[in-house]
Design an enzyme around this catalytic site. Structure first.
Site, PDB file in Angstrom:
ATOM      1  N   LYS A 212      -6.801  -6.911 -13.198  1.00 23.47           N
ATOM      2  CA  LYS A 212      -7.443  -5.823 -12.455  1.00 23.47           C
ATOM      3  C   LYS A 212      -6.496  -4.628 -12.440  1.00 23.47           C
ATOM      4  O   LYS A 212      -5.414  -4.679 -11.846  1.00 23.47           O
ATOM      5  CB  LYS A 212      -7.782  -6.244 -11.028  1.00 23.47           C
ATOM      6  CG  LYS A 212      -8.312  -5.097 -10.178  1.00 23.47           C
ATOM      7  CD  LYS A 212      -8.575  -5.501  -8.760  1.00 23.47           C
ATOM      8  CE  LYS A 212      -8.382  -4.371  -7.771  1.00 23.47           C
ATOM      9  NZ  LYS A 212      -8.747  -3.046  -8.222  1.00 23.47           N
ATOM     10  N   THR A 267       3.733  -2.632  -0.615  1.00 21.27           N
ATOM     11  CA  THR A 267       4.284  -3.758   0.140  1.00 21.27           C
ATOM     12  C   THR A 267       3.229  -4.357   1.072  1.00 21.27           C
ATOM     13  O   THR A 267       3.127  -5.585   1.201  1.00 21.27           O
ATOM     14  CB  THR A 267       5.501  -3.298   0.949  1.00 21.27           C
ATOM     15  OG1 THR A 267       6.474  -2.752   0.050  1.00 21.27           O
ATOM     16  CG2 THR A 267       6.121  -4.441   1.721  1.00 21.27           C
ATOM     17  N   GLU A 293       6.445  -6.536  -7.503  1.00 21.24           N
ATOM     18  CA  GLU A 293       7.319  -5.374  -7.324  1.00 21.24           C
ATOM     19  C   GLU A 293       6.549  -4.398  -6.465  1.00 21.24           C
ATOM     20  O   GLU A 293       5.418  -4.020  -6.793  1.00 21.24           O
ATOM     21  CB  GLU A 293       7.692  -4.763  -8.674  1.00 21.24           C
ATOM     22  CG  GLU A 293       8.820  -3.745  -8.583  1.00 21.24           C
ATOM     23  CD  GLU A 293       8.335  -2.323  -8.668  1.00 21.24           C
ATOM     24  OE1 GLU A 293       8.392  -1.623  -7.630  1.00 21.24           O
ATOM     25  OE2 GLU A 293       7.880  -1.907  -9.744  1.00 21.24           O
ATOM     26  N   CYS A 327       8.154   4.212  -8.417  1.00 18.14           N
ATOM     27  CA  CYS A 327       8.690   3.282  -7.425  1.00 18.14           C
ATOM     28  C   CYS A 327      10.169   3.570  -7.178  1.00 18.14           C
ATOM     29  O   CYS A 327      10.690   3.312  -6.098  1.00 18.14           O
ATOM     30  CB  CYS A 327       8.543   1.839  -7.913  1.00 18.14           C
ATOM     31  SG  CYS A 327       6.918   1.419  -8.541  1.00 18.14           S
ATOM     32  N   GLU A 425       8.091   5.327   3.233  1.00 16.77           N
ATOM     33  CA  GLU A 425       7.759   5.593   1.835  1.00 16.77           C
ATOM     34  C   GLU A 425       6.687   6.680   1.767  1.00 16.77           C
ATOM     35  O   GLU A 425       5.681   6.617   2.464  1.00 16.77           O
ATOM     36  CB  GLU A 425       7.246   4.316   1.162  1.00 16.77           C
ATOM     37  CG  GLU A 425       6.976   4.503  -0.316  1.00 16.77           C
ATOM     38  CD  GLU A 425       6.461   3.245  -0.993  1.00 16.77           C
ATOM     39  OE1 GLU A 425       6.848   2.984  -2.133  1.00 16.77           O
ATOM     40  OE2 GLU A 425       5.657   2.524  -0.359  1.00 16.77           O
TER      41      GLU A 425
END
Length: 543
Positions: A212, A267, A293, A327, A425
């Site tokens: 996906k 996350t 990750e 990232c 973030e």
């Protein structure tokens, strides 16, 4: 049947073309961009090697030109997820039993197709749908994906070559089976190479996959599937479905043959998936492998001995290439007061010289952020900084979504090392800087280590080796990829295996042999050439 030990072509890093004015590669990409923009593609799902279309069509727009339609992808449902699982399970036996050299051949061929006839098309698709400038697209969608394919083939053979010792009269063997069941790969928008690698790496080891892709990356995922097909990947080995996450998750994570998850994304989502998998353990034949990750709040810390121009360049590139949507992008920086004025001067000069606009204009360094949701989140942080007494915007700060999702590269200077944009973030072109007392370097290192829950990338700039040694030690667990006198982005397959720990993921290092070990289930085989015929051992005899 072949019975020779085959030696592979040596893996190498794909050269990155310059795309300078007048170069043939520049002309080829310009032509591919024009060709793709003239078409409205109808992008299917690929299940069991067949193109699957539905009545639900979702438009794809360039983030930098939201009124233009590149095409539509066909949105699937639960039935398509079940079909993809069945296709993966049906293809599994033949694929797993295929001799390794034939699996290797497919991915080596895919690398050469990508580096050759598909190079311009892959770059153009990534530039248009993900708003990457040509250099960022080239590094990602071509060079890194080629590297993943070539180096993973090499690592695969290194794994297979690892064999145990055998005593006299015994032959010990170790075989590396594929996992029992199918794998689920969930891939992000920001790196086409990651989108290609996450299903390909497990497949290379004999697994079959349901994939996906992020909706904003489906346009370039289409090209990846074209390459796989031309390279000879059999039907059902990798099945690409375009469905909502919860639709896929409800079916996949309840299936007894679910064997593993290969994930790159937020996350929060990864935590939710891990929890779901854990609650369903009793349903599975085996414990699923979970590799992820996730987020980052990546740092740059400069020591008082650092070169101000080098620090500024690292911040410019590290924070603002691909609009900070890496990232690994530098998001927080700690600059000593003795360097700050010079760092600020060079940084502002860099930002003033940058052009922002469509990636189709090769003179634009900055392009659009990926979608409206990202635009709103990033602009919210900027709006907060404008009102805060603890923060000052010294560059950028403007944003506009009337034509595309454009946000100026923005630099915030804060008096509080725990200010919001130093900790959370953002995933956009926003860099927050804390200017510190050079005498408190060691204490600032402690703040770097404890400020963020993430631990993906980070960098130290210094000419003082003792300072470097101290930072390397104190920040041991603060970054899975640690850079000395370099920006915290740009990891190269085969050179800097990539991944982080803490809230940044499982640190299984994509593009390394460590990652491939996660997709195999070893079996030890012991063969005795002269089995004993008496159960008695010598110690049983009387003296």
């Amino acid at each position: 049947m072949a019975n020779a030990y085959f030696e592979l072509p040596l893996a190498y890093n794909e050269p990155v073309f310059s795309y300078a004015p007048g170069s043939p590669e520049r002309a080829a990409v310009k032509s591919a961009l024009a060709s793709l923009k003239k078409k409205e593609l109808d992008i299917p799902m690929i299940i069991n090697g067949k193109k699957v279309k539905t009545k639900k069509k979702i438009a794809i727009h360039p983030p930098h030109e939201t009124k233009h339609v590149l095409g539509h992808f066909n949105k699937g449902d639960g039935k398509h997820v079940k079909d993809a699982i069945n296709a993966a399970l049906k293809a599994k036996t033949a694929w797993e039993e295929m001799p390794w050299q034939h699996r290797a051949n497919i991915f080596l061929k895919a690398a050469d197709l990508l580096a050759g006839p598909y190079r311009a098309k892959m770059n153009a698709a990534t530039m248009l749908a993900q708003s990457k400038n040509i250099y960022q697209a080239e590094i990602d969608a071509v060079a890194e994906l080629c590297d993943f394919f070539r180096f993973n083939v090499q690592y695969m053979t290194e794994i297979y070559a690892q064999q145990p010792e055998s005593a006299t009269g015994i032959w010990n063997r170790l075989e590396f089976r594929a996992l029992e069941g199918f794998l689920f790969a969930i891939t992000p928008f920001n790196f086409t190479s990651i989108a290609g690698n996450l299903p390909a790496a497990p497949a290379m080891m004999g697994n079959t996959v349901v994939w996906k892709a992020a909706e904003t990356q489906i346009y370039s995922a289409m090209v990846i599937m074209e390459i796989f097909e031309e390279a000879g990947l059999p039907p059902g080995v990798i099945n690409l479905v375009h469905v909502d996450g919860p639709v896929a998750g409800d079916i996949i994570f309840s299936h007894p043959d679910f064997a593993g998850l290969h994930f790159t994304g937020s996350t929060k989502i990864f935590n939710s998936l891990w929890s779901t998998i854990g609650s369903n353990l009793s349903k599975y034949k085996s414990y699923p492998r979970i590799v992820g990750e996730t987020g980052g709040k990546d740092f740059v810390i400069a020591h008082s001995s650092a070169d101000a121009k080098q620090v500024a360049t690292a911040l410019t590139r590290g924070a603002f290439e691909f609009q900070g949507q890496k990232c690994s992008a530098a998001s927080r920086a700690y600059i000593p007061k003795n360097l700050w004025k010079n760092v600020e001067k060079h940084l502002l000069n860099d930002l003033e010289s940058m052009k922002m606009g469509s990636p189709e204009d090769f003179t634009n360094f900055i392009n659009a952020v990926i979608d409206e949701r990202a635009f709103n989140k990033i602009s919210h942080f900027i709006a907060q900084a404008k009102k805060s007494k603890k923060a000052k915007i010294i560059a950028g700060g403007k944003y506009d979504k009337s034509k595309g999702y454009f946000i100026e590269p923005t630099v915030i200077v804060t008096s509080d090392p725990h200010y919001d944009s130093m900790e959370k973030e953002i995933f956009g072109p926003v860099l927050t800087i804390y200017v510190y007392d050079p005498k408190k370097f060691e204490k600032v290192l402690d703040k770097v280590n404890t400020t963020s829950p993430y631990a993906l990338t980070g960098a130290i700039f210094s000419k003082d080796r003792y300072a470097i040694e101290m930072a390397e030690s104190k920040l041991k667990h603060a970054a899975g990829n640690f850079y000395i006198n370099d920006k915290p982005t740009g990891a190269v397959v085969g050179q800097q295996p990539f991944g982080g720990a803490r809230a940044s993921g499982t640190n299984d290092k994509a593009g390394s042999i460590l990652n491939l070990f996660r997709w195999v289930s070893p079996r030890t085989i012991k063969e005795n050439f002269n089995p004993p015929t008496d159960y008695r051992y010598p110690f049983l005899e009387e003296a």
